[in-house]
Design an enzyme around this catalytic site. Structure first.
Site, PDB file in Angstrom:
ATOM      1  N   HIS A 166      -4.018   0.526 -14.295  1.00 36.16           N
ATOM      2  CA  HIS A 166      -5.211   1.348 -14.108  1.00 36.16           C
ATOM      3  C   HIS A 166      -5.212   2.086 -12.771  1.00 36.16           C
ATOM      4  O   HIS A 166      -5.953   3.039 -12.589  1.00 36.16           O
ATOM      5  CB  HIS A 166      -6.491   0.516 -14.272  1.00 36.16           C
ATOM      6  CG  HIS A 166      -6.828  -0.409 -13.151  1.00 36.16           C
ATOM      7  ND1 HIS A 166      -6.656  -1.774 -13.219  1.00 36.16           N
ATOM      8  CD2 HIS A 166      -7.358  -0.182 -11.935  1.00 36.16           C
ATOM      9  CE1 HIS A 166      -7.068  -2.334 -12.098  1.00 36.16           C
ATOM     10  NE2 HIS A 166      -7.499  -1.375 -11.299  1.00 36.16           N
ATOM     11  N   ASP A 199      -2.147  -4.168 -18.321  1.00 36.81           N
ATOM     12  CA  ASP A 199      -2.578  -3.594 -17.042  1.00 36.81           C
ATOM     13  C   ASP A 199      -1.514  -3.739 -15.963  1.00 36.81           C
ATOM     14  O   ASP A 199      -1.809  -3.999 -14.798  1.00 36.81           O
ATOM     15  CB  ASP A 199      -3.898  -4.203 -16.565  1.00 36.81           C
ATOM     16  CG  ASP A 199      -4.599  -3.321 -15.527  1.00 36.81           C
ATOM     17  OD1 ASP A 199      -4.265  -2.123 -15.452  1.00 36.81           O
ATOM     18  OD2 ASP A 199      -5.470  -3.828 -14.798  1.00 36.81           O
ATOM     19  N   SER A 279      -6.530  -3.709  -6.136  1.00 35.00           N
ATOM     20  CA  SER A 279      -5.862  -3.667  -7.442  1.00 35.00           C
ATOM     21  C   SER A 279      -4.360  -3.484  -7.285  1.00 35.00           C
ATOM     22  O   SER A 279      -3.904  -2.544  -6.630  1.00 35.00           O
ATOM     23  CB  SER A 279      -6.403  -2.497  -8.269  1.00 35.00           C
ATOM     24  OG  SER A 279      -7.678  -2.757  -8.750  1.00 35.00           O
TER      25      SER A 279
END
Length: 423
Positions: A166, A199, A279
């Site tokens: 992402h 992901d 992230s």
């Protein structure tokens, strides 16, 4: 950010299966593009000999979008008001003494500066940070419609970087990737491959040689309560480290993006502070080994749709991330271990309800039937469809697992052995 627990009214969930979305719920973690990764990626069997096509040129206006994350078990959370900024007044006491001349105050400005000891104790947070930071990068991903920031771990000396999908989704279509090293130097990077369902993505720093590489640990050996460190660029603050513990293991956490893509991870839960921008960065043990990739946070949000760490962060286990990254580099695609069944959401069912069984698949060979409810995989309790999917994916191809199954009609319980396959 919004709370991760209310249902997202914009999602139209498909019937549950081993690969689709269950009850997506809302929470923002970091911005990214909504385009899905291209399947037309190069194939290369080596970790360190990839020659990537140049990334498309051009920059894009920064227009942030949201990602939704979901937890298998809903929790009741309170809204918390904003904290007003204020001054903190500290009172210090100054110790006075007399010298032989009778003059007065001790003034540290007149004293020589003390030299700090630079040899950090092995296993200390200082030593781990010193070891890990050079192998962690900040990532900026720019597309025509979005801009996102995240982190990544260098996994090969010639520039492969593992991060969250992402963070970089959409850059393969007229986007630009830039990475910043811990020393402040910047480079452009190329998108190699990514997978929305896990992901996980891999990018490659251009013209890189002799880069410091992070060491992989064994995420199967970690324990609840052990100390860990999260490394990354929260809120754009590069080379940030935070410490905490492993709070729980085997948390099935589903995340879904506004483009419709969905990911499910069998997560490591940690209370090390993780915020937007972490992230894709590493979660490491106190020997500096990567045991997870920081991916999702739960957040208490306010009316302004903002929020931060509340001590509920989730990381993709390193063993799983390593397997997926290897597939992305070698083939550009990801295959998952499966048992060959479709799952359904059953009312008042504590477990994973089997809706149908694939003809000729491993589930059929093991004797699984529609109406069976899986309540355990080996010694792990299965309390939902997502829990079974995450547990199966955490094992490897060809591995045989034992399922504890209850037939819904008769309430009879039995154990079956299933050998996991990729089909």
């Amino acid at each position: 950010m919004t709370t991760p627990y209310p249902r997202n009214e914009d999602d139209n969930a498909a019937p549950p299966s081993e690969t689709n979305t269950f009850e997506p719920v809302r929470s923002a973690y970091q911005s990214w593009g909504t385009s899905s990764p291209s399947s037309d990626v190069p194939v290369n069997p080596a970790w360190t000999s990839w020659d990537s096509d140049p990334a498309p040129s051009g920059t894009a206006p920064a227009k942030k979008q949201k990602k939704t994350v979901g937890l298998g078990t809903a929790l009741g959370l309170m809204l918390v008001g904003s904290v007003a900024a204020g001054s903190i007044v500290g009172v210090a006491t100054t110790q006075f003494g007399s010298d032989s001349s009778g003059t007065g105050a001790y003034n540290s400005l007149d004293q020589p500066s003390l030299q700090r000891t630079t040899n950090a104790e092995p296993g200390s947070a200082e030593q781990v940070a010193e070891q890990v930071l050079p192998s962690v990068v900040s990532i900026q991903a720019l597309t025509r419609n979005s801009a996102s920031e995240g982190s990544g771990s260098i996994i090969s000396s010639d520039g492969y970087v593992m991060t969250n999908n992402h963070v970089v989704a959409g850059v393969e279509q007229n986007g630009v990737l830039r990475v910043t090293m811990s020393d402040g130097s910047t480079s452009e990077a190329d998108f190699i491959a990514g997978d929305a369902s896990t992901d996980i993505a891999v990018i490659k720093i251009r013209n890189a040689t002799d880069l410091p590489v992070i060491n992989f640990g064994d995420s199967d050996d970690i324990a609840v309560g052990q100390e860990v460190m999260a490394v990354g660029s929260p809120l754009g603050l590069s080379s940030t480290v935070t410490t905490g513990i492993v709070s729980a293991l085997n948390r099935p956490v589903r995340a879904s993006g506004e483009g419709g893509e969905s990911s499910l991870i069998d997560a490591i839960q940690t209370d090390a502070a993780i915020n937007p921008g972490n992230s894709g960065g590493p979660l490491v043990d106190m020997q500096g080994n990567l045991i997870g990739m920081n991916s999702v946070i739960a957040s208490i949000s306010s009316a302004s749709d903002t929020g931060g760490s509340i001590g509920l962060g989730f990381a993709i286990p390193a063993n799983y991330a390593k397997r997926v990254a290897t597939q992305l580099i070698e083939t550009g695609a990801v295959m998952q271990p499966m048992i060959g069944v479709s799952l359904a959401n059953g009312a008042n069912v504590s477990g994973a309800l089997i809706a149908s069984v694939q003809d000729g698949g491993p589930g059929a060979a093991a004797g699984l039937m529609p109406g069976d409810v899986v309540t355990k995989l080996n010694d792990r309790v299965i309390d939902s469809a997502d829990a079974l999917i995450a547990a199966v994916r955490s094992h490897d191809f060809g591995e045989t697992v034992t399922l504890t199954v209850t037939q819904q009609d008769t309430s009879q319980t039995r154990e079956v052995e299933v050998t996991l396959t990729s089909e």
